[in-house]
Design an enzyme around this catalytic site. Structure first.
Site, mmCIF file in Angstrom:
data_model
loop_
_atom_site.group_PDB
_atom_site.id
_atom_site.type_symbol
_atom_site.label_atom_id
_atom_site.label_comp_id
_atom_site.label_asym_id
_atom_site.label_seq_id
_atom_site.Cartn_x
_atom_site.Cartn_y
_atom_site.Cartn_z
ATOM 1 C CG ASP A 26 -2.073 0.999 0.942
ATOM 2 O OD1 ASP A 26 -2.337 1.260 0.239
ATOM 3 O OD2 ASP A 26 -2.682 1.288 2.007
ATOM 4 C CG ASN A 74 -7.589 -2.831 -5.597
ATOM 5 O OD1 ASN A 74 -6.511 -3.520 -5.702
ATOM 6 N ND2 ASN A 74 -7.954 -1.896 -4.857
#
Ligand code: FPP
Length: 259
Positions: A26, A74
């Site tokens: 991330d 996502n």
């Protein structure tokens, strides 16, 4: 595998090491923002950070690495960003497949390939086939992967196989997950400062040690790998039991936490 990390610091000795490391990569977007760059540049830098991390973990003798490249959630990102991430996945395979193969890395895919673009499906399939007999280290690329979807799919398989209710056990589910046959992640790393699991390996990480770092993924290098593994080596894993010396943990408040 002979691994040469030219710019990496000397390899520290570990008193214990994880067999399986899983990483939520991330912070690509924030890394780019902080440099006045677009998010695509952050993802590109993130993709480039992967190979040195694989090398360092291999040097440490880690057997399995699982990378969260693209989650089932996502798809909700802007279309252009989705395309960039998926394209980078394919480029990663193009660029590093041969080298990883020569170094004994077995590439696997976790997740549903069906929704991935055909060209990426093909690259993933070829990478998996090409490296299928390598046994130095397994690298799972989680693309279109979700932990809950993994469990649902395992249960669907149990039902399709006609397994009776009394034989639906934890072992039966584990054996039908995308990670079947692999050790559970001992260490789950999340970069980028957030402290959550975000539907990654939710079943498999029940007893994982979590390591959260504020460092953004593109800055996660060999020294950062060492830091995470050194911290892991300090942890005392109990799996819900007491330790051999009868304690729960040095300094534990015996509050009854069930870990
Ligand atoms: C999280 O950063 C990162 C992703 C959702 C994608 C990770 C993809 C790569 C590293 C490139 C390709 C992957 C492989 C396996 C070759 P973010 O965008 O959420 O960052 P932010 O939280 O700072 O916005």
């Amino acid at each position: 595998m002979v691994v040469t990390s030219q710019t990496a610091p000397p390899l520290p000795e570990l008193t214990s090491r994880p067999r399986h490391v899983a990483i939520i990569m991330d912070g690509n977007g924030r890394w780019a923002n902080g440099r006045g760059l677009g998010r695509s540049e952050g993802h590109r830098a993130g993709a480039e950070a992967i190979r040195p991390v694989i090398e360092r973990l291999a040097e440490h003798g880690v057997e399995v690495l699982t990378l969260f490249g693209f989650s089932t959630e996502n798809w909700g990102r802007p279309r252009a960003e989705v395309q960039t991430i998926l394209r980078l996945g394919g480029e990663f395979i193009d660029r590093y497949l041969e080298e990883l193969h020569q170094r004994g890395v077995q590439l696997r895919h976790l997740g549903d390939p069906e929704r991935l673009p055909g060209v990426l499906q093909k690259k993933v399939r070829q990478a998996v086939e090409r490296t299928a007999h390598n046994d130095r280290m397994i690298v799972n690329l989680a693309f279109n992967y979700g932990g809950r979807a993994d469990i649902v799919s395992a249960v669907q398989r149990l039902i399709a196989e006609g397994v009776p209710a009394e034989r639906v056990t934890e072992e039966a589910i584990t054996a039908r997950l995308a990670t079947a046959g692999l050790p559970e992640p001992d260490l789950l790393i999340r970069t980028g400062g957030e402290r959550r699991v975000s539907n990654f390996l939710v079943w498999q990480s029940s007893y994982s040690e979590y390591y959260f770092t504020d460092r953004q993924w593109p800055d996660f290098d060999a020294a950062a790998v060492d830091d995470a593994l050194l911290e892991y080596a300090q942890r005392r894993r109990r799996f819900g039991r007491v330790l051999d010396d009868g304690s729960r943990d040095p300094g534990s408040d015996e509050s009854g936490a069930n870990d």
